[in-house]
Design a protein around this motif. Structure first.
Motif: not given
Length: 178
Positions: A44-58
């Motif tokens: 999940l930590d590796l996935l965190k940057p992608e989540l922060l780039l997602n405008p809906h999930l940020r």
């Protein structure tokens, strides 16, 4: 809960197809299901940057990751009456003092029904003392068995002594009734 999670998430064809598109999420889901919480949190930590780039999930990324961690801590502790906090902290790749603070927070907000033995660094479940519940259930069963046995012995002794109330000849089948 585990079986339901497997059916709804891991074995569901539609969800499995989506998981294949995001390997870190797939790894996190599988390791969470296998109770490999440190690996799950690392994925999940590796996935965190992608989540922060997602405008809906940020706006929700931090909260979602915290909720997954909380669910993992609760799932780890759930089957036990007591857990060594050092082992638990190791299972989550966390230092004991920081993990103890996290547990205090979870206990304070009611997420985990437990207390901490600070001297022995042990987390102790509260509320459902399985041993006491089992003992009470066994005691009730024993009391019921004793009552039924005494009633049966009384009936047998009454029949032996021929102390039975019999129906009148004209009423019923003429058999003895107790």
């Amino acid at each position: 809960d585990r079986a339901e999670r497997r059916t709804l998430v891991i074995d569901a064809h539609a969800f499995r197809t989506l998981l294949e598109l995001v390997p870190n999420l797939r790894d996190a889901v599988h390791t969470f299901h296998e109770a490999k919480y440190a690996e799950c949190l690392k994925a999940l930590d590796l996935l965190k940057p992608e989540l922060l780039l997602n405008p809906h999930l940020r706006a929700h990324a931090e909260k979602l990751l915290a909720l997954v961690r909380t669910k993992a801590v609760v799932s780890y502790f759930l089957p036990y009456a007591t857990v060594d906090m050092g082992r638990m902290a190791a299972a989550f790749s966390t230092e004991l003092p920081a993990f103890e603070k996290e547990l205090v927070s979870l206990i304070t907000d009611g997420t985990i029904g437990a207390r901490i033995d600070s001297a022995n660094k042990v987390l102790i479940a509260q509320g459902s003392d399985q041993q006491q519940i089992s003992f009470n259930k066994a005691q009730k069963m024993g009391d019921a068995y004793t009552y039924e046995s005494k009633a049966l012995l009384l009936r047998i002794n009454l029949l032996r002594a021929d102390l039975v109330v019999r129906a009148e000849q004209g009423a019923g089948h003429g058999q003895a009734h107790s």
